[in-house]
Design a protein around this motif. Structure first.
Motif, PDB file in Angstrom:
ATOM      1  N   GLU A  19       7.284 122.103  71.969  1.00 46.03           N
ATOM      2  CA  GLU A  19       7.677 122.315  70.565  1.00 46.03           C
ATOM      3  C   GLU A  19       9.191 122.246  70.407  1.00 46.03           C
ATOM      4  O   GLU A  19       9.699 121.708  69.413  1.00 46.03           O
ATOM      5  CB  GLU A  19       7.124 123.656  70.075  1.00 46.03           C
ATOM      6  CG  GLU A  19       5.689 123.509  69.617  1.00 46.03           C
ATOM      7  CD  GLU A  19       4.924 124.820  69.568  1.00 46.03           C
ATOM      8  OE1 GLU A  19       5.565 125.886  69.594  1.00 46.03           O
ATOM      9  OE2 GLU A  19       3.682 124.761  69.515  1.00 46.03           O
ATOM     10  N   LEU A  20       9.906 122.752  71.401  1.00 45.47           N
ATOM     11  CA  LEU A  20      11.380 122.651  71.351  1.00 45.47           C
ATOM     12  C   LEU A  20      11.808 121.174  71.417  1.00 45.47           C
ATOM     13  O   LEU A  20      12.736 120.764  70.716  1.00 45.47           O
ATOM     14  CB  LEU A  20      11.999 123.451  72.499  1.00 45.47           C
ATOM     15  CG  LEU A  20      13.512 123.447  72.607  1.00 45.47           C
ATOM     16  CD1 LEU A  20      14.171 123.982  71.324  1.00 45.47           C
ATOM     17  CD2 LEU A  20      13.981 124.275  73.815  1.00 45.47           C
ATOM     18  N   GLY A  21      11.125 120.397  72.238  1.00 45.51           N
ATOM     19  CA  GLY A  21      11.430 118.964  72.309  1.00 45.51           C
ATOM     20  C   GLY A  21      11.274 118.290  70.955  1.00 45.51           C
ATOM     21  O   GLY A  21      12.120 117.480  70.537  1.00 45.51           O
ATOM     22  N   LEU A  22      10.218 118.640  70.248  1.00 46.11           N
ATOM     23  CA  LEU A  22      10.004 118.055  68.912  1.00 46.11           C
ATOM     24  C   LEU A  22      11.095 118.517  67.942  1.00 46.11           C
ATOM     25  O   LEU A  22      11.590 117.722  67.130  1.00 46.11           O
ATOM     26  CB  LEU A  22       8.636 118.476  68.368  1.00 46.11           C
ATOM     27  CG  LEU A  22       7.429 117.713  68.911  1.00 46.11           C
ATOM     28  CD1 LEU A  22       6.140 118.341  68.404  1.00 46.11           C
ATOM     29  CD2 LEU A  22       7.481 116.241  68.512  1.00 46.11           C
ATOM     30  N   ALA A  23      11.473 119.791  68.046  1.00 48.02           N
ATOM     31  CA  ALA A  23      12.536 120.316  67.164  1.00 48.02           C
ATOM     32  C   ALA A  23      13.858 119.612  67.454  1.00 48.02           C
ATOM     33  O   ALA A  23      14.619 119.280  66.523  1.00 48.02           O
ATOM     34  CB  ALA A  23      12.675 121.827  67.363  1.00 48.02           C
ATOM     35  N   VAL A  24      14.141 119.370  68.722  1.00 52.80           N
ATOM     36  CA  VAL A  24      15.375 118.663  69.111  1.00 52.80           C
ATOM     37  C   VAL A  24      15.368 117.250  68.537  1.00 52.80           C
ATOM     38  O   VAL A  24      16.382 116.754  68.038  1.00 52.80           O
ATOM     39  CB  VAL A  24      15.499 118.628  70.652  1.00 52.80           C
ATOM     40  CG1 VAL A  24      16.599 117.677  71.082  1.00 52.80           C
ATOM     41  CG2 VAL A  24      15.760 120.021  71.212  1.00 52.80           C
ATOM     42  N   LYS A  25      14.217 116.610  68.610  1.00 47.71           N
ATOM     43  CA  LYS A  25      14.123 115.232  68.102  1.00 47.71           C
ATOM     44  C   LYS A  25      14.360 115.196  66.587  1.00 47.71           C
ATOM     45  O   LYS A  25      15.038 114.313  66.078  1.00 47.71           O
ATOM     46  CB  LYS A  25      12.744 114.654  68.438  1.00 47.71           C
ATOM     47  CG  LYS A  25      12.586 113.182  68.048  1.00 47.71           C
ATOM     48  CD  LYS A  25      11.290 112.594  68.573  1.00 47.71           C
ATOM     49  CE  LYS A  25      11.189 111.113  68.265  1.00 47.71           C
ATOM     50  NZ  LYS A  25       9.978 110.499  68.864  1.00 47.71           N
ATOM     51  N   LYS A  26      13.798 116.181  65.879  1.00 49.14           N
ATOM     52  CA  LYS A  26      13.926 116.205  64.411  1.00 49.14           C
ATOM     53  C   LYS A  26      15.349 116.511  63.983  1.00 49.14           C
ATOM     54  O   LYS A  26      15.820 115.995  62.966  1.00 49.14           O
ATOM     55  CB  LYS A  26      12.991 117.270  63.834  1.00 49.14           C
ATOM     56  CG  LYS A  26      11.557 116.799  63.740  1.00 49.14           C
ATOM     57  CD  LYS A  26      10.728 117.729  62.847  1.00 49.14           C
ATOM     58  CE  LYS A  26       9.252 117.355  62.973  1.00 49.14           C
ATOM     59  NZ  LYS A  26       8.483 118.327  63.759  1.00 49.14           N
ATOM     60  N   ASN A  27      16.047 117.358  64.745  1.00 50.27           N
ATOM     61  CA  ASN A  27      17.368 117.810  64.313  1.00 50.27           C
ATOM     62  C   ASN A  27      18.316 117.939  65.511  1.00 50.27           C
ATOM     63  O   ASN A  27      18.714 119.053  65.882  1.00 50.27           O
ATOM     64  CB  ASN A  27      17.226 119.155  63.578  1.00 50.27           C
ATOM     65  CG  ASN A  27      18.514 119.571  62.896  1.00 50.27           C
ATOM     66  OD1 ASN A  27      19.521 118.840  62.933  1.00 50.27           O
ATOM     67  ND2 ASN A  27      18.504 120.748  62.294  1.00 50.27           N
ATOM     68  N   PRO A  28      18.702 116.799  66.101  1.00 49.71           N
ATOM     69  CA  PRO A  28      19.532 116.879  67.321  1.00 49.71           C
ATOM     70  C   PRO A  28      20.872 117.567  67.090  1.00 49.71           C
ATOM     71  O   PRO A  28      21.387 118.252  67.982  1.00 49.71           O
ATOM     72  CB  PRO A  28      19.711 115.404  67.719  1.00 49.71           C
ATOM     73  CG  PRO A  28      19.256 114.583  66.564  1.00 49.71           C
ATOM     74  CD  PRO A  28      18.350 115.421  65.742  1.00 49.71           C
ATOM     75  N   GLN A  29      21.419 117.436  65.891  1.00 47.24           N
ATOM     76  CA  GLN A  29      22.735 118.036  65.617  1.00 47.24           C
ATOM     77  C   GLN A  29      22.709 119.556  65.762  1.00 47.24           C
ATOM     78  O   GLN A  29      23.699 120.181  66.148  1.00 47.24           O
ATOM     79  CB  GLN A  29      23.205 117.666  64.204  1.00 47.24           C
ATOM     80  CG  GLN A  29      23.782 116.266  64.091  1.00 47.24           C
ATOM     81  CD  GLN A  29      24.823 115.993  65.172  1.00 47.24           C
ATOM     82  OE1 GLN A  29      25.669 116.829  65.463  1.00 47.24           O
ATOM     83  NE2 GLN A  29      24.744 114.817  65.785  1.00 47.24           N
TER      84      GLN A  29
END
Ligand code: CP
Length: 304
Positions: A19-29
């Motif tokens: 889930e963290l990987g998906l969150a990183v992908k959605k909002n890398p900044q």
């Protein structure tokens, strides 16, 4: 916490990382700078494109730095592995190692004073499996009810997919007429069977598959090795009926997954790799996002 096999990771460890990987992908900044001033040391005994790039670029995007060590350009080959690992860990905050043998990875981990990540050995490929769970979640939105059919050689990739899928709640059927000897792990198979989500067969039935996954029939380091030519030819004969091709895809709506690099004309055809059903390039991209999630968990778990 190390990431060596995934076997010691709980379902919650796996699901929260995906889930963290998906969150990183959605909002890398949002995650840029989380690892400011931190150093990743990467040690390679084998070649790599995806693992090298995803870890190095990921670490830089998080504000850290990555140092790449080619085994043959270090003293690792000449010295006590445990000693060298301990020294390496005094320069770095985390180590990612791609080792030929899992036993050597364990030795490296025993010597290291910082967390160690398995970047693929002869027995396991946990980072790829975590990224693949992320790709499944992206496509399906949930793990419940998902069925993966892994087709081909039982190998390091199959081991890690079996652990990752059964812990995440994904049903996995391994259609594996052959086992790559170093990857034999009865304890892993027994644990997977106990979940009720795992089955193994030689019957290639993909009718109720949501994802069909395949991988190389021969480990990369042996692919062009003349001493392995006879065994390679034997495997090609045995596994040819298990190729992922256009005829097989007519029997299913499943997506096709491959960790890459693919050997077109062997485990999968060019036509399938080029089709809309194949998500291998998305899987490769997701290595970047999941690596960032893994690095944050390893180095700064309090920040995520
Ligand atoms: N899938 C994978 O690990 O690719 P590389 O061997 O290029 O790192």
């Amino acid at each position: 916490m190390d990431l060596l096999t995934l076997k010691t990771w709980s379902a919650d460890d796996i699901l929260s990382t995906v889930e963290l990987g998906l969150a990183v992908k959605k909002n890398p900044q949002h995650y840029a700078g989380r690892l400011n001033g931190q150093t990743l040391a990467m040690l390679f005994q084998k070649t790599s494109t995806r693992t090298r790039m995803s870890f190095e670029v990921g670490m830089r995007q998080l504000g850290g730095q990555a140092v790449v060590l080619n085994w043959m350009e270090t003293q690792f080959a000449l010295a006590d592995l445990r000693d060298e690992a301990q020294v390496l860990s005094r320069y770095a905050d985390v180590i990612m190692a791609r080792m030929l043998k899992h036993e050597d990875l364990l030795c490296l981990s025993a010597g290291s004073e910082v967390p160690v990540i398995n970047g693929c050995c002869d027995r396991y490929h946990p980072c790829q499996a975590l990224g693949d769970l992320m790709s499944i979640l992206e496509v399906r939105g949930a793990f419940e009810g998902v069925h993966m059919v892994y087709v081909g050689m039982w190998n390091n990739m199959c081991n890690s997919l079996v652990v990752a899928c059964t812990k995440a709640g994904v049903r996995i059927t391994a259609v594996t007429p052959e086992v790559n000897e170093p990857s034999e792990d009865p304890e892993l198979v027994a644990a997977a069977r106990a979940t009720g989500l795992f089955d193994q067969t030689c019957d290639l039935d993909v009718t109720d598959a949501d994802f069909i996954y395949t991988d190389t029939w021969v480990d990369m380091e042996f692919l062009d090795n003349p001493e392995f030519a006879t065994e390679k030819e034997r495997r090609v004969q045995v596994l040819a009926p298990y190729q992922i091709n256009g005829d097989l895809l007519k029997k299913t709506d499943a997506y096709v997954m491959h960790c890459l690099p693919a050997h077109k004309g062997y485990e999968v055809t060019d036509e399938v790799m080029a089709s809309d059903r194949c998500i291998a390039v998305d899987q490769a991209e997701n290595r970047l996002h999941i690596q960032k999630a893994v690095l944050m968990r390893m180095i700064a778990p309090e920040s995520v």
